[in-house]
Design a protein around this motif. Structure first.
Motif, PDB file in Angstrom:
ATOM      1  N   PHE A  97       0.838  -1.209  -0.064  1.00 50.74           N
ATOM      2  CA  PHE A  97      -0.001  -0.093   0.051  1.00 50.74           C
ATOM      3  C   PHE A  97       0.893   1.217   0.000  1.00 50.74           C
ATOM      4  CE2 PHE A  97      -4.163  -1.745   0.575  1.00 50.74           C
ATOM      5  CZ  PHE A  97      -3.854  -2.935   1.224  1.00 50.74           C
ATOM      6  N   LEU A 152      -3.698   9.847   6.815  1.00 51.89           N
ATOM      7  CA  LEU A 152      -3.026   9.134   6.064  1.00 51.89           C
ATOM      8  C   LEU A 152      -3.998   8.670   5.110  1.00 51.89           C
ATOM      9  CD1 LEU A 152      -0.032   8.084   5.989  1.00 51.89           C
ATOM     10  CD2 LEU A 152      -0.835   6.227   6.858  1.00 51.89           C
ATOM     11  N   THR A 153      -3.926   8.847   3.823  1.00 50.22           N
ATOM     12  CA  THR A 153      -4.721   8.332   2.801  1.00 50.22           C
ATOM     13  C   THR A 153      -3.899   7.132   1.889  1.00 50.22           C
ATOM     14  OG1 THR A 153      -5.848  10.478   2.570  1.00 50.22           O
ATOM     15  CG2 THR A 153      -6.166   8.948   0.806  1.00 50.22           C
ATOM     16  N   PHE A 154      -4.678   6.136   1.960  1.00 47.99           N
ATOM     17  CA  PHE A 154      -4.110   4.850   1.289  1.00 47.99           C
ATOM     18  C   PHE A 154      -4.554   4.525  -0.075  1.00 47.99           C
ATOM     19  CE2 PHE A 154      -1.752   2.732   4.709  1.00 47.99           C
ATOM     20  CZ  PHE A 154      -2.439   3.330   5.879  1.00 47.99           C
TER      21      PHE A 154
END
Lengths: 114, 114
Positions: free
Chosen positions: B90, B102-104
């Motif tokens: 990721f 936090l954007t995955f």
């Protein structure tokens, strides 16, 4: 090194009941803790971001009434899933961030709802 | 709004091959970029991150990633993969700051055949 322990690793609960999961940061001070849910389709949703001595910020579609979080000190956080239903199943991940801003994750708590 | 795109859902290579897992992001501000690995049924393990300086960053287990501002990319590479590298990878982007989200990306499943 920085480690994050989460427990339980997995839990099964009946529909409509509640379960609590815990998160422990070891080796660093967790100034902020982020709780995520990973769906069966593997995407991540941020539930809430918690900073010690500040209000917990919940994302859209998640509420304190459903997912109450406690973050009493720099090494511990807990979250409860109240009245769990089928759509709440998934892997719940706790990410703890210290001074280096890196988010370290625990191994997760897998919730199965019957 | 931050977005992270991992264009390859699944990559298959043979043991000893090199591999590149692609990540593109969009965000206009000051950010840092990370890669995480998730083995089957497990939590997220931090691999590496970039926030400034040398655009090539080294991580654990021989992984490295290169930041490109012009391409808005942060691709992950390994010169020679091992079967134990089989996992989902990721890419994530975050604003700077301890309260940052936090954007995955959606993840890339790497399968290493022996």
């Amino acid at each position: 090194g920085a480690l994050v322990y989460q427990y339980p690793r997995r839990t099964i609960c009946k529909s409509g009941t509640s379960m609590r999961m815990e998160c422990q940061a070891v080796g660093f001070q967790a100034t902020s803790v982020a709780w995520y849910r990973q769906s069966p389709q593997k995407t991540f949703e941020l539930i809430a971001l918690s900073t010690v001595n500040s209000a917990i910020k919940y994302e859209q579609n998640f509420t304190q009434e459903k997912f109450p979080i406690s973050h009493p000190n720099l090494s511990f956080s807990s979250m409860t899933v109240l009245n769990a239903y089928l759509e709440d199943r998934g892997l719940y991940l706790c990410g703890a961030r210290g001074s280096a801003e890196t988010l370290y994750f625990g191994s997760g708590t897998r919730l199965t709802v019957l | 709004t931050q977005t992270v795109s991992q264009s390859d859902a699944h990559v298959t290579v043979f043991e000893g091959d090199s591999v590149e897992l692609r990540c593109n992001y969009s965000y206009g501000g000051s950010i840092y970029l990370s890669w995480y690995i998730q083995h089957h049924g497990r939590g997220l393990q931090f691999l590496l991150k970039y926030y400034s300086g040398n655009p090539v960053v080294q991580g654990v287990n021989g992984f490295e990633a290169e930041f490109s501002k012009s391409d808005s990319s942060f691709h992950l590479r390994k010169a020679s993969v091992h079967w134990s590298d089989s996992a989902v990878y990721f890419c994530a982007v975050s604003e700077r700051g301890s309260n940052a989200k936090l954007t995955f990306g959606k993840g890339t499943k790497l399968s290493v055949k022996s």
